[in-house]
Design an enzyme around this catalytic site. Structure first.
Site, PDB file in Angstrom:
ATOM      1  N   LYS A   8       0.841  -1.217   0.000  1.00  0.00           N
ATOM      2  CA  LYS A   8       0.000   0.000   0.000  1.00  0.00           C
ATOM      3  C   LYS A   8       0.867   1.256   0.000  1.00  0.00           C
ATOM      4  CE  LYS A   8       1.086   1.127   4.419  1.00  0.00           C
ATOM      5  NZ  LYS A   8       1.866   2.287   4.799  1.00  0.00           N
ATOM      6  N   MET A 102       5.551   0.185   3.140  1.00  0.00           N
ATOM      7  CA  MET A 102       4.475  -0.269   2.262  1.00  0.00           C
ATOM      8  C   MET A 102       3.695  -1.446   2.842  1.00  0.00           C
ATOM      9  SD  MET A 102       5.878   0.225  -1.570  1.00  0.00           S
ATOM     10  CE  MET A 102       4.197  -0.035  -2.134  1.00  0.00           C
ATOM     11  N   GLY A 105       5.151  -6.465   5.870  1.00  0.00           N
ATOM     12  CA  GLY A 105       5.002  -7.418   6.980  1.00  0.00           C
ATOM     13  C   GLY A 105       3.536  -7.687   7.258  1.00  0.00           C
ATOM     14  N   ASP A 139      -1.518  -2.424  10.079  1.00  0.00           N
ATOM     15  CA  ASP A 139      -1.964  -2.352   8.682  1.00  0.00           C
ATOM     16  C   ASP A 139      -2.600  -3.661   8.201  1.00  0.00           C
ATOM     17  OD1 ASP A 139      -0.896   0.205   8.589  1.00  0.00           O
ATOM     18  OD2 ASP A 139       1.033  -0.471   7.789  1.00  0.00           O
TER      19      ASP A 139
HETATM   20  O1  C5P Z   1       1.419  -1.904  14.360  1.00  0.00           O
HETATM   21  P1  C5P Z   1       2.777  -1.902  13.775  1.00  0.00           P
HETATM   22  O2  C5P Z   1       3.558  -3.131  14.102  1.00  0.00           O
HETATM   23  O3  C5P Z   1       2.814  -1.568  12.335  1.00  0.00           O
HETATM   24  O4  C5P Z   1       3.546  -0.702  14.498  1.00  0.00           O
HETATM   25  C1  C5P Z   1       4.934  -0.626  14.587  1.00  0.00           C
HETATM   26  C2  C5P Z   1       5.310   0.490  15.540  1.00  0.00           C
HETATM   27  O5  C5P Z   1       4.958   1.753  14.957  1.00  0.00           O
HETATM   28  C3  C5P Z   1       4.615   0.467  16.869  1.00  0.00           C
HETATM   29  O6  C5P Z   1       5.300  -0.338  17.795  1.00  0.00           O
HETATM   30  C4  C5P Z   1       4.656   1.934  17.293  1.00  0.00           C
HETATM   31  O7  C5P Z   1       5.921   2.273  17.801  1.00  0.00           O
HETATM   32  C5  C5P Z   1       4.501   2.649  15.949  1.00  0.00           C
HETATM   33  N1  C5P Z   1       3.087   3.018  15.667  1.00  0.00           N
HETATM   34  C6  C5P Z   1       2.535   4.089  16.355  1.00  0.00           C
HETATM   35  N2  C5P Z   1       1.218   4.419  16.116  1.00  0.00           N
HETATM   36  C7  C5P Z   1       0.475   3.728  15.212  1.00  0.00           C
HETATM   37  C8  C5P Z   1       1.035   2.644  14.494  1.00  0.00           C
HETATM   38  C9  C5P Z   1       2.353   2.311  14.754  1.00  0.00           C
HETATM   39  O8  C5P Z   1       3.187   4.748  17.165  1.00  0.00           O
HETATM   40  N3  C5P Z   1      -0.783   4.080  15.006  1.00  0.00           N
END
Ligand code: C5P
Length: 302
Positions: A8, A102, A105, A139
């Protein structure tokens, strides 16, 4: 069982306050684009779960228990109460850039959930799979639906957005990764977040009208200053895309991939060719967005 899942770009990424759980409140518009990972699953010894990864950046993806597809398979088996009986061998064909902004993961996570649900004959609903997925990556729920969608909460509460027509994008891949948590921490240091993040209404109007020029002017990413602070050379990449005729340029998600919106297919080709010849990035790819579906079953082996 093979599932194909798109990457994305974020057309808008507005970042709000950091919540006590460490996540930021977001208002984002995702668009799935035509670059895909494939997740293949086959039966294995009960209670086991292994993964192999192929593709140009395969060496950057962990193949231990920290792999998101492995976590997804284990979480699904546990939720279904079949951890001791279910076994799976996962093979990921990776084309979405690794830690590139993108959602590669998250794509693999969604792919593993859908493929394993089929392999194990579970009648899990989309909502149930999304519910498991959102605990593993913000995501993931979007990776299931694809198309164009508004994401709120952590970005994990998704609603489809009306979008007409096809959009032509050029992606510029960078050498090296950018860690999402580090980009968010840099954002906290550099910027004042708005309490309630809001996507500019003009962006929805541009999508509904299929107006590429208007969409180009509305692209926005609150994480871009943080990504540029960590990787100053991305400034040159963004500027080069505009010089080559892009009508909009934005860092995708937490970067470092840069996305350029082209007026049409021909312009996309000339931006891609020009960008490749400049040697500013690891690779360049022309992709489309607008009607790219989310996770889909590609092949079923009997
Ligand atoms: O959910 P995901 O694994 O993609 O998020 C990775 C990191 O990005 C989280 O541990 C956090 O530090 C940050 N993040 C955030 N706020 C979000 C999404 C992600 O601070 N809404």
């Amino acid at each position: 069982m093979t599932v194909r899942v798109p990457g994305k770009v974020n057309l808008a990424l507005k970042v709000g306050a950091r919540e006590p759980d460490g996540y930021h409140r977001l208002a984002t518009v995702f668009q799935a684009v035509s670059i895909f990972d494939e997740v293949d699953v086959s039966p294995a010894e009960p209670g086991t779960c292994s993964v192999t990864v192929s593709g140009p950046q395969a060496h950057l993806v962990p193949t231990d228990d920290s792999n998101l597809a492995v976590k997804a398979a284990r979480a699904l088996a546990q939720a279904a109460g079949i951890s001791d009986r279910a076994g799976v061998r996962i093979a990921i064909k990776k084309d979405i850039p690794v830690t590139g902004g993108m959602a590669g993961g998250s794509a693999d996570c969604a792919g593993a959930l859908l493929a394993c649900a089929q392999l194990w004959d579970l009648d899990s609903s989309l909502e149930e799979l999304q519910e498991i997925g959102r605990t593993l990556g913000s995501d993931v729920p979007f990776a299931f639906i694809g198309g164009t969608a508004l994401g709120t909460g952590r970005g994990d509460r998704v609603t489809p957005v009306l979008s007409r027509g096809k959009f032509h994008w050029v992606l510029a891949f960078s050498d090296g990764e950018l860690s999402t948590p580090v980009v968010f921490r840099t954002f906290d240091r550099l910027s004042r977040s708005s309490d309630v993040p809001v996507v500019p209404p003009g962006l929805f109007r541009a999508l509904a009208a299929g107006d590429t020029a208007a969409l180009g002017a509305e692209l926005i990413n609150d994480l871009e200053p943080a990504a540029l602070a960590l990787r100053p050379q991305l400034r040159d990449v963004l500027a080069a895309g505009i010089d080559l005729g892009a009508i909009g340029a934005v860092v995708s998600g937490s970067g470092p991939t840069c996305a350029f919106l082209a007026a049409n297919e021909l312009d996309a080709t000339s931006i891609a060719v020009g960008m490749s010849s400049m040697g500013l990035c690891r690779g360049v790819r022309r992709v489309c967005g607008g009607s790219v579906p989310g996770a889909q079953i590609l092949r079923r082996r009997d």
